[in-house]
Scaffold this active site. Structure first.
Site, short mmCIF file in Angstrom:
data_model
loop_
_atom_site.label_atom_id
_atom_site.label_comp_id
_atom_site.label_asym_id
_atom_site.label_seq_id
_atom_site.Cartn_x
_atom_site.Cartn_y
_atom_site.Cartn_z
N GLU A 1 -0.41 -4.90 6.29
CA GLU A 1 0.87 -5.13 5.60
C GLU A 1 1.69 -6.18 6.35
OE1 GLU A 1 1.42 -0.74 3.47
OE2 GLU A 1 2.42 -1.14 5.37
N THR B 1 0.84 -1.19 0.00
CA THR B 1 0.00 0.00 0.00
C THR B 1 0.88 1.25 0.00
OG1 THR B 1 -1.79 -1.14 1.15
CG2 THR B 1 -1.74 1.26 1.35
#
Lengths: 228, 228
Positions: free
Chosen positions: B106, B28
């Site tokens: 993540e 991201t």
């Protein structure tokens, strides 16, 4: 003496520590409920005043409001006294909590209590943690299967808690609860540290080194356990 | 060469590792975006096929869908290859991530990648972690002030991340992001372990021992960093 009567006796013993103007941490579950009710009675009778409380679940918040106990948020200063039930407790006051599903909020509040008192009926006292109860772990729904794999690498059987229909139960925080069953004795501090670093884990139900005092009700009376 | 051109070059280098039938972890942020776009192009051109991806944020999921990259969930087996940007990276491939706010997802994905490749422009390379970037920590809104107190006890300045209006920013998981600024050098492994056990903390932005490879773009070309 029934388990319910024992729970209530242990709760009443703990609530003797409540003093005026304290900020309390109110636990969650059937045993903690007796303590919250007793705090409410102390406020109504005028035995104490100026007490405020942080609730460890939405259910406890609703009960406290019903009883007229003023609620507050957990600030940086923590709470003066927290009282809560346990699933298991050893004579060293190491405990497993979380069958009620509120373990994350319970730990957030109770780790910041100047005094934490654990209460329970005689069935909760164990020689080693995990004897009967699983260690509950709250994990983010995102990627939960990977967290289960990592938990099982710690030599336990890990499975999401389900309701009657087979749907995953969720905590007040919207996360899944993974119950970890250890068949053999384990080093609770080592396992706690290993669980904490698993990505996606918010909190686990091992409450180690937090409580100073426990009241366990038996048929013969309430046993007090202390830790220096 | 602009920072944007550098980010794209680093991303293209990383995407060379993508092979047919891999399950990918898509990062991201602005640098990871170039990698996701390049993966989409490889699929459209037919250079690779059978690729599926786990997105580390709602924003990346939307981008992947737009590009026609089939999405999947993170299973117990993890992913073959994850590619993501960083806020800071050392020559030992220790990194800080999370300025984009997606650190928890993540880490959940990238800790389960057989290979994690970090990418960035030259401004991201540092001699010590925390030189420029704060360490972001994702915490439950419930009791967040107590978590801030515990974080500051680790010798940093900790503050919730806010938007322009002063409201607290939240992650895709609905939690707050606390930015921790360390003025002096710190032992990253020690701090990471200490943050993980703070009640209410879901995840932190220290990515230690996870990446095997990093591509850092400079004006002279792309530098490859490896860790054995």
């Amino acid at each position: 003496v029934s388990a319910e009567a024992q729970k209530r006796r242990a709760a009443l013993e703990a609530v003797k520590h409540v003093q005026s103007n304290m900020t309390l941490g109110l636990g969650t579950g059937s045993t903690a409920r007796y303590a919250t009710e007793a705090v409410g009675e102390k406020l109504v009778s005028g035995e104490v005043e100026g007490v405020r409380a942080v609730a460890t679940s939405k259910a406890t918040a609703a009960l406290a409001e019903h009883l007229g106990i003023p609620l507050t948020e957990l600030g940086g200063a923590g709470v003066d006294l927290a009282i809560d039930g346990i699933d298991e407790v050893t004579d060293d006051l190491e405990a497993i909590k979380g069958l009620g599903g509120a373990l994350a909020r319970e730990k957030i509040v109770e780790a910041r209590a100047r005094t934490l008192i654990l209460i329970g009926d005689s069935s909760k006292r164990v020689r080693r943690l995990g004897e009967r109860a699983p260690v509950p772990v709250e994990v983010l729904p995102f990627g939960w299967e990977a967290a289960v794999s990592d938990l099982e690498a710690l030599s336990c059987r890990a499975a999401p808690r389900c309701d009657e229909s087979g749907a995953f139960k969720t905590s007040d925080n919207g996360n899944y609860l993974i119950d970890c069953r250890f068949d053999a004795a384990f080093d609770a501090y080592e396992v706690a540290a290993a669980i904490s670093v698993i990505p996606g884990v918010l909190e686990h139900g091992l409450f180690l080194g937090l409580a100073k005092l426990a009241y366990i009700a038996t048929d013969e009376g309430v046993v007090e356990l202390t830790r220096s």
